[in-house]
Design a protein around this motif. Structure first.
Motif, PDB file in Angstrom:
ATOM      1  N   VAL A 232       0.846  -1.196   0.000  1.00 27.40           N
ATOM      2  CA  VAL A 232       0.000   0.000   0.000  1.00 27.40           C
ATOM      3  C   VAL A 232       0.877   1.239   0.000  1.00 27.40           C
ATOM      4  CG1 VAL A 232      -1.841   1.279   1.171  1.00 27.40           C
ATOM      5  CG2 VAL A 232      -1.768  -1.227   1.324  1.00 27.40           C
ATOM      6  N   LEU A 233       0.501   2.222  -0.844  1.00 30.90           N
ATOM      7  CA  LEU A 233       1.104   3.560  -0.834  1.00 30.90           C
ATOM      8  C   LEU A 233       0.071   4.556  -0.346  1.00 30.90           C
ATOM      9  CD1 LEU A 233       3.024   3.843  -4.252  1.00 30.90           C
ATOM     10  CD2 LEU A 233       3.986   3.375  -1.989  1.00 30.90           C
ATOM     11  N   TRP A 234       0.445   5.370   0.650  1.00 28.14           N
ATOM     12  CA  TRP A 234      -0.397   6.480   1.089  1.00 28.14           C
ATOM     13  C   TRP A 234       0.177   7.776   0.508  1.00 28.14           C
ATOM     14  CZ3 TRP A 234       0.289   2.257   4.200  1.00 28.14           C
ATOM     15  CH2 TRP A 234      -0.858   1.673   4.735  1.00 28.14           C
ATOM     16  N   MET A 235      -0.651   8.503  -0.276  1.00 24.53           N
ATOM     17  CA  MET A 235      -0.196   9.687  -0.977  1.00 24.53           C
ATOM     18  C   MET A 235      -0.544  10.959  -0.192  1.00 24.53           C
ATOM     19  SD  MET A 235       0.983   7.969  -3.480  1.00 24.53           S
ATOM     20  CE  MET A 235       1.514   9.311  -4.545  1.00 24.53           C
TER      21      MET A 235
ATOM     22  N   ALA B 295       9.674  -1.300  -7.101  1.00 24.78           N
ATOM     23  CA  ALA B 295      10.954  -0.595  -7.027  1.00 24.78           C
ATOM     24  C   ALA B 295      10.782   0.691  -6.242  1.00 24.78           C
ATOM     25  CB  ALA B 295      11.486  -0.286  -8.430  1.00 24.78           C
ATOM     26  N   ILE B 296      11.842   1.037  -5.487  1.00 22.75           N
ATOM     27  CA  ILE B 296      11.879   2.282  -4.727  1.00 22.75           C
ATOM     28  C   ILE B 296      13.276   2.869  -4.879  1.00 22.75           C
ATOM     29  CG2 ILE B 296      11.688   3.370  -2.452  1.00 22.75           C
ATOM     30  CD1 ILE B 296       9.904   1.073  -1.580  1.00 22.75           C
ATOM     31  N   ASP B 297      13.319   4.142  -5.282  1.00 24.78           N
ATOM     32  CA  ASP B 297      14.602   4.843  -5.283  1.00 24.78           C
ATOM     33  C   ASP B 297      14.383   6.235  -4.711  1.00 24.78           C
ATOM     34  OD1 ASP B 297      13.604   6.500  -7.366  1.00 24.78           O
ATOM     35  OD2 ASP B 297      14.320   5.098  -8.877  1.00 24.78           O
ATOM     36  N   ALA B 298      15.393   7.087  -4.810  1.00 31.01           N
ATOM     37  CA  ALA B 298      15.306   8.401  -4.185  1.00 31.01           C
ATOM     38  C   ALA B 298      14.272   9.295  -4.849  1.00 31.01           C
ATOM     39  CB  ALA B 298      16.675   9.088  -4.203  1.00 31.01           C
TER      40      ALA B 298
ATOM     41  N   ARG C 222       4.600   4.699 -11.882  1.00 29.54           N
ATOM     42  CA  ARG C 222       5.782   5.264 -11.234  1.00 29.54           C
ATOM     43  C   ARG C 222       5.364   6.621 -10.692  1.00 29.54           C
ATOM     44  NH1 ARG C 222      10.782   3.228 -11.870  1.00 29.54           N
ATOM     45  NH2 ARG C 222      11.752   5.288 -11.773  1.00 29.54           N
ATOM     46  N   VAL C 223       5.390   6.758  -9.380  1.00 21.99           N
ATOM     47  CA  VAL C 223       4.927   7.987  -8.744  1.00 21.99           C
ATOM     48  C   VAL C 223       6.112   8.701  -8.091  1.00 21.99           C
ATOM     49  CG1 VAL C 223       2.630   7.056  -8.332  1.00 21.99           C
ATOM     50  CG2 VAL C 223       4.377   6.783  -6.587  1.00 21.99           C
ATOM     51  N   ASP C 224       6.002  10.005  -8.004  1.00 19.64           N
ATOM     52  CA  ASP C 224       7.040  10.834  -7.394  1.00 19.64           C
ATOM     53  C   ASP C 224       7.133  10.505  -5.910  1.00 19.64           C
ATOM     54  OD1 ASP C 224       8.768  12.767  -6.528  1.00 19.64           O
ATOM     55  OD2 ASP C 224       7.662  14.461  -7.380  1.00 19.64           O
TER      56      ASP C 224
END
Length: 331
Positions: free
Chosen positions: A26-29, A41-44, A58-60
């Motif tokens: 889950v992503l909370w925006m 995937a997760i990066d900076a 792909r979200v900011d």
């Protein structure tokens, strides 16, 4: 009204539920949205999540407040979890959404008829609470005579015990400006389960108990012969649902809400009011991100019978089925 939901309806619901994963990342925006799927995937700069109902996104990362990863082997992706301060901010963040739908029919031929229906809905949520308010206004005239004039207010408060389970308290206030049976007030509370919920998809079930109270003008209704003081109350158990699902390229949305009521006590030996149901279903077509056309059907049904002088009478107005085509907006 017609009969309550058939076993076929429940079978369809079960098939819909079987397609929903019981475990998901889950992503909370920051804007209040919640995305459920598989974080890949997760990066900076970015977070990539694969959704069960669309292509991977792909979200900011700057727009992500926090995330949850269920799979142990994937947790190495989350080398930098949000800080406790960020999680506290997420729990305090409030997100407001609202929508309105207006339908009007103006008939000018052998008879003049004007029908207006306005529905407005708003929802205020954060991580633990959700407050919603539904309003429904209906006005109909024929040849200068008002045929119906009523409105409904339905506030609800939900407290989330977990990501899925919540506790609901609700009030349903219906006022008829023309009928001698002018007021119905329903108080209810109970547990609900959220299978999924994001900006465009929702499926929830609620089981509640409560009191349904009816009021009428003393001396103006035959109910005076059966009850006293222009007031009666019925305790009940109810089951309800709230469903919406985007179709095709997300420009079309199917939706359905409804409730089934079973009344637990009959305060009069002459009136048997055993069950009732309310159902709304339809489609919305989004012309833009906010403007939409909607079609919906609403059904209200009551299983009511009156026994007088050894005979049983069923009211002729226990079924109310209406269809609406409306223009609306959501934001």
């Amino acid at each position: 009204m017609t009969q309550p939901p058939t076993p076929r309806v429940h079978l369809v619901a079960i098939l819909l539920l079987s397609g929903a994963s019981s475990h998901a990342d889950v992503l909370w925006m920051k804007n209040g949205d919640r995305l459920s799927g598989k974080i890949e995937a997760i990066d900076a700069q970015r977070v990539q999540i694969s959704l069960p109902y669309g292509a991977p996104l792909r979200v900011d990362r700057a727009q992500v407040v926090r995330w949850r990863i269920d799979s142990m082997e994937q947790r190495k992706l989350a080398s930098s979890q949000p800080t406790p301060a960020e999680e506290k901010a997420a729990s305090q963040y409030w997100h407001l959404s609202a929508s309105t739908d207006l339908s009007a029919k103006l008939k000018r031929n052998s008879s003049n008829r004007d029908d207006i229906n306005l529905v407005a809905n708003s929802e205020l949520t954060n991580r633990h609470w959700r407050f919603s308010l539904l309003g429904n206004y209906n006005y109909e005239t024929s040849d200068g005579q008002t045929k119906s004039h009523d409105y409904e207010l339905n506030p609800k408060a939900d407290f989330f015990l977990s990501q899925q389970w919540f506790w609901r308290s609700a009030l349903d206030y219906n006022y008829d400006l023309l009928s001698a049976n002018y007021l119905s007030v329903e108080y209810s509370t109970g547990a609900g389960y959220r299978f999924w919920n994001d900006r465009r998809r929702r499926l929830e079930w609620v089981l509640q108990s409560g009191i349904d109270e009816a009021y009428w003008q003393v001396g103006s209704s035959s109910l005076d012969l059966l009850f006293e003081n222009g007031h009666v109350r019925y305790p009940f158990l109810s089951m309800g649902w709230d469903y919406r699902q985007p179709l095709l390229d997300n420009s079309i949305e199917a939706f359905s809400t409804g409730s089934y009521f079973r009344y637990l006590h009959q305060p009069s030996d002459y009136v048997q009011y055993t069950q009732s149901a309310e159902l709304s279903l339809g489609l919305r077509y989004y012309l833009t991100n906010h403007l939409r056309l909607s079609w919906r059907s609403e059904l209200k049904w009551e299983d009511l019978q009156v026994e007088l002088a050894g005979s049983t009478v069923r009211p002729t107005d226990d079924i109310d089925w209406r269809h609406y085509l409306s223009l609306g907006a959501s934001y």
